[in-house]
Design a protein around this motif. Structure first.
Motif, PDB file in Angstrom:
ATOM      1  N   ALA A  54      51.591  15.964  -6.536  1.00  0.00           N
ATOM      2  CA  ALA A  54      51.778  15.716  -5.202  1.00  0.00           C
ATOM      3  C   ALA A  54      50.819  14.557  -4.531  1.00  0.00           C
ATOM      4  CB  ALA A  54      51.610  16.876  -4.480  1.00  0.00           C
ATOM      5  N   VAL A  55      49.514  14.695  -5.192  1.00  0.00           N
ATOM      6  CA  VAL A  55      48.451  13.979  -4.640  1.00  0.00           C
ATOM      7  C   VAL A  55      47.840  13.381  -5.620  1.00  0.00           C
ATOM      8  CG1 VAL A  55      46.742  13.744  -3.017  1.00  0.00           C
ATOM      9  CG2 VAL A  55      48.574  15.059  -2.304  1.00  0.00           C
ATOM     10  N   GLU A  56      47.172  12.323  -5.521  1.00  0.00           N
ATOM     11  CA  GLU A  56      46.227  11.685  -6.523  1.00  0.00           C
ATOM     12  C   GLU A  56      44.916  11.319  -5.774  1.00  0.00           C
ATOM     13  OE1 GLU A  56      45.464   7.673  -8.986  1.00  0.00           O
ATOM     14  OE2 GLU A  56      47.435   7.985  -8.554  1.00  0.00           O
ATOM     15  N   ILE A  57      43.910  12.075  -6.026  1.00  0.00           N
ATOM     16  CA  ILE A  57      42.510  11.955  -5.537  1.00  0.00           C
ATOM     17  C   ILE A  57      41.511  11.354  -6.555  1.00  0.00           C
ATOM     18  CG2 ILE A  57      40.837  13.505  -4.326  1.00  0.00           C
ATOM     19  CD1 ILE A  57      43.209  15.621  -4.460  1.00  0.00           C
ATOM     20  N   GLN A  58      40.609  10.567  -5.643  1.00  0.00           N
ATOM     21  CA  GLN A  58      39.457  10.089  -6.182  1.00  0.00           C
ATOM     22  C   GLN A  58      38.479  10.205  -5.140  1.00  0.00           C
ATOM     23  OE1 GLN A  58      40.110   6.031  -7.230  1.00  0.00           O
ATOM     24  NE2 GLN A  58      41.548   6.331  -9.037  1.00  0.00           N
ATOM     25  N   ASP A  70      32.824   9.571  -0.460  1.00  0.00           N
ATOM     26  CA  ASP A  70      33.975   9.037   0.004  1.00  0.00           C
ATOM     27  C   ASP A  70      35.332   9.555  -0.805  1.00  0.00           C
ATOM     28  OD1 ASP A  70      32.801   7.351   1.895  1.00  0.00           O
ATOM     29  OD2 ASP A  70      32.565   5.713   0.539  1.00  0.00           O
ATOM     30  N   GLU A  71      36.324   9.663  -0.246  1.00  0.00           N
ATOM     31  CA  GLU A  71      37.509  10.142  -0.838  1.00  0.00           C
ATOM     32  C   GLU A  71      38.752   9.098  -0.637  1.00  0.00           C
ATOM     33  OE1 GLU A  71      39.602  14.425  -1.616  1.00  0.00           O
ATOM     34  OE2 GLU A  71      39.351  13.853   0.832  1.00  0.00           O
ATOM     35  N   VAL A  72      39.393   8.869  -1.555  1.00  0.00           N
ATOM     36  CA  VAL A  72      40.608   8.186  -1.310  1.00  0.00           C
ATOM     37  C   VAL A  72      41.534   8.879  -2.025  1.00  0.00           C
ATOM     38  CG1 VAL A  72      39.859   5.814  -0.892  1.00  0.00           C
ATOM     39  CG2 VAL A  72      40.305   6.536  -3.555  1.00  0.00           C
ATOM     40  N   PHE A  73      42.847   8.931  -1.371  1.00  0.00           N
ATOM     41  CA  PHE A  73      43.824   9.736  -2.064  1.00  0.00           C
ATOM     42  C   PHE A  73      45.179   9.175  -1.676  1.00  0.00           C
ATOM     43  CE2 PHE A  73      42.629  12.115   1.693  1.00  0.00           C
ATOM     44  CZ  PHE A  73      43.783  12.251   2.452  1.00  0.00           C
ATOM     45  N   SER A  74      46.455   9.437  -2.412  1.00  0.00           N
ATOM     46  CA  SER A  74      47.556   8.955  -2.151  1.00  0.00           C
ATOM     47  C   SER A  74      48.526  10.136  -2.116  1.00  0.00           C
ATOM     48  CB  SER A  74      48.058   7.857  -3.133  1.00  0.00           C
ATOM     49  OG  SER A  74      49.248   7.349  -3.010  1.00  0.00           O
ATOM     50  N   LEU A 127      51.042   3.430   4.723  1.00  0.00           N
ATOM     51  CA  LEU A 127      52.394   3.543   3.739  1.00  0.00           C
ATOM     52  C   LEU A 127      52.155   2.445   2.747  1.00  0.00           C
ATOM     53  CD1 LEU A 127      55.556   4.488   4.608  1.00  0.00           C
ATOM     54  CD2 LEU A 127      55.604   2.749   3.461  1.00  0.00           C
ATOM     55  N   THR A 128      52.360   2.900   1.527  1.00  0.00           N
ATOM     56  CA  THR A 128      52.113   1.989   0.532  1.00  0.00           C
ATOM     57  C   THR A 128      53.035   2.119  -0.336  1.00  0.00           C
ATOM     58  OG1 THR A 128      50.597   3.255  -0.725  1.00  0.00           O
ATOM     59  CG2 THR A 128      49.611   1.695   0.844  1.00  0.00           C
ATOM     60  N   THR A 129      53.243   1.477  -1.612  1.00  0.00           N
ATOM     61  CA  THR A 129      54.323   1.420  -2.885  1.00  0.00           C
ATOM     62  C   THR A 129      55.572   2.385  -2.426  1.00  0.00           C
ATOM     63  OG1 THR A 129      53.320   3.622  -3.566  1.00  0.00           O
ATOM     64  CG2 THR A 129      52.256   1.709  -4.276  1.00  0.00           C
ATOM     65  N   GLY A 130      56.442   1.838  -3.316  1.00  0.00           N
ATOM     66  CA  GLY A 130      57.721   2.757  -3.348  1.00  0.00           C
ATOM     67  C   GLY A 130      58.614   1.979  -4.286  1.00  0.00           C
ATOM     68  N   ASN A 131      59.603   3.086  -4.698  1.00  0.00           N
ATOM     69  CA  ASN A 131      60.610   2.970  -5.473  1.00  0.00           C
ATOM     70  C   ASN A 131      61.826   3.456  -4.958  1.00  0.00           C
ATOM     71  OD1 ASN A 131      59.028   2.194  -8.061  1.00  0.00           O
ATOM     72  ND2 ASN A 131      58.210   4.004  -7.817  1.00  0.00           N
ATOM     73  N   VAL A 132      62.996   2.622  -5.362  1.00  0.00           N
ATOM     74  CA  VAL A 132      64.196   3.317  -4.687  1.00  0.00           C
ATOM     75  C   VAL A 132      65.354   3.629  -5.599  1.00  0.00           C
ATOM     76  CG1 VAL A 132      66.455   2.228  -3.436  1.00  0.00           C
ATOM     77  CG2 VAL A 132      64.272   1.214  -3.158  1.00  0.00           C
ATOM     78  N   VAL A 148      51.622   7.635   0.794  1.00  0.00           N
ATOM     79  CA  VAL A 148      50.865   7.580   2.041  1.00  0.00           C
ATOM     80  C   VAL A 148      49.484   7.458   1.358  1.00  0.00           C
ATOM     81  CG1 VAL A 148      49.945   8.267   4.443  1.00  0.00           C
ATOM     82  CG2 VAL A 148      52.479   8.641   3.787  1.00  0.00           C
ATOM     83  N   ALA A 149      48.776   6.380   1.587  1.00  0.00           N
ATOM     84  CA  ALA A 149      47.326   6.324   0.961  1.00  0.00           C
ATOM     85  C   ALA A 149      46.483   6.646   2.103  1.00  0.00           C
ATOM     86  CB  ALA A 149      47.134   4.657   0.535  1.00  0.00           C
ATOM     87  N   CYS A 150      45.466   7.163   1.774  1.00  0.00           N
ATOM     88  CA  CYS A 150      44.418   7.597   2.743  1.00  0.00           C
ATOM     89  C   CYS A 150      42.967   7.459   2.387  1.00  0.00           C
ATOM     90  CB  CYS A 150      44.330   8.930   3.467  1.00  0.00           C
ATOM     91  SG  CYS A 150      46.096   9.595   3.765  1.00  0.00           S
ATOM     92  N   ARG A 151      42.221   7.290   3.253  1.00  0.00           N
ATOM     93  CA  ARG A 151      40.560   7.106   2.886  1.00  0.00           C
ATOM     94  C   ARG A 151      39.815   8.172   4.013  1.00  0.00           C
ATOM     95  NH1 ARG A 151      37.545   3.759   0.254  1.00  0.00           N
ATOM     96  NH2 ARG A 151      39.097   2.155  -0.046  1.00  0.00           N
TER      97      ARG A 151
END
Length: 154
Positions: A54-58, A70-74, A127-132, A148-151
């Motif tokens: 559901a979410v990728e976190i670093q 610092d946290e970045v997640f998608s 809003l980033t990346t996408g596939n149809v 939705v990419a967040c920092r």
């Protein structure tokens, strides 16, 4: 102490989209559907078909002393338009209209200057990346997987 801004960001994104007048007739779903949804227009937050994540976190410490991170997640999301017809062009256009509403909702504007922060839950969101995905099984269906990419700082 907070270990992540992910829960707050997902909750804020859901609230922002559910409050958007242009999405009043759209099912904004938290995660996967728990029942067979009959709505022909849907936006899922924290889910997409076939994905287990559901979410990728670093995270990493942002400076010496290890006081803040610092946290970045998608956040994985999915918008779908479906109907009993065979008009794929209409469904594709409608699915991208849904994505456009999501982007407009999180984009900063003069009347909404804090939009990129998801109501203050993150430092930045976009809003980033996408596939149809397209299917004609029981009428035209078009879905768009997006993120939705967040920092954030925790």
């Amino acid at each position: 102490m907070q270990t992540s801004r992910v829960p707050a960001a997902i909750n804020a994104l859901l609230a922002i989209l559910r409050d958007r007048p242009a999405l009043a007739e759209v099912a904004v779903v938290d995660g996967p559907a728990s029942v067979n949804l009959t709505e022909r227009r849907r936006i899922h937050i924290g889910w997409s078909p076939g994905a287990e994540q559901a979410v990728e976190i670093q995270q990493q410490f942002n400076a010496a002393g290890a006081r803040t991170r610092d946290e970045v997640f998608s956040i994985t999301c999915y918008a779908e338009s479906r109907g009993g017809d065979k008009d794929m062009a209409f469904r594709r256009s409608d699915a991208f209209d849904l994505i456009g509403e999501v982007e407009q909702a999180i984009r900063s504007t003069d009347p909404n200057p804090v939009a990129p922060t998801l109501n203050g839950s993150v430092l930045w969101a976009e809003l980033t990346t996408g596939n149809v995905l397209q299917d004609q099984a029981e009428g035209a269906t078009v879905g768009v997987i997006f993120a939705v990419a967040c920092r954030a700082r925790i």
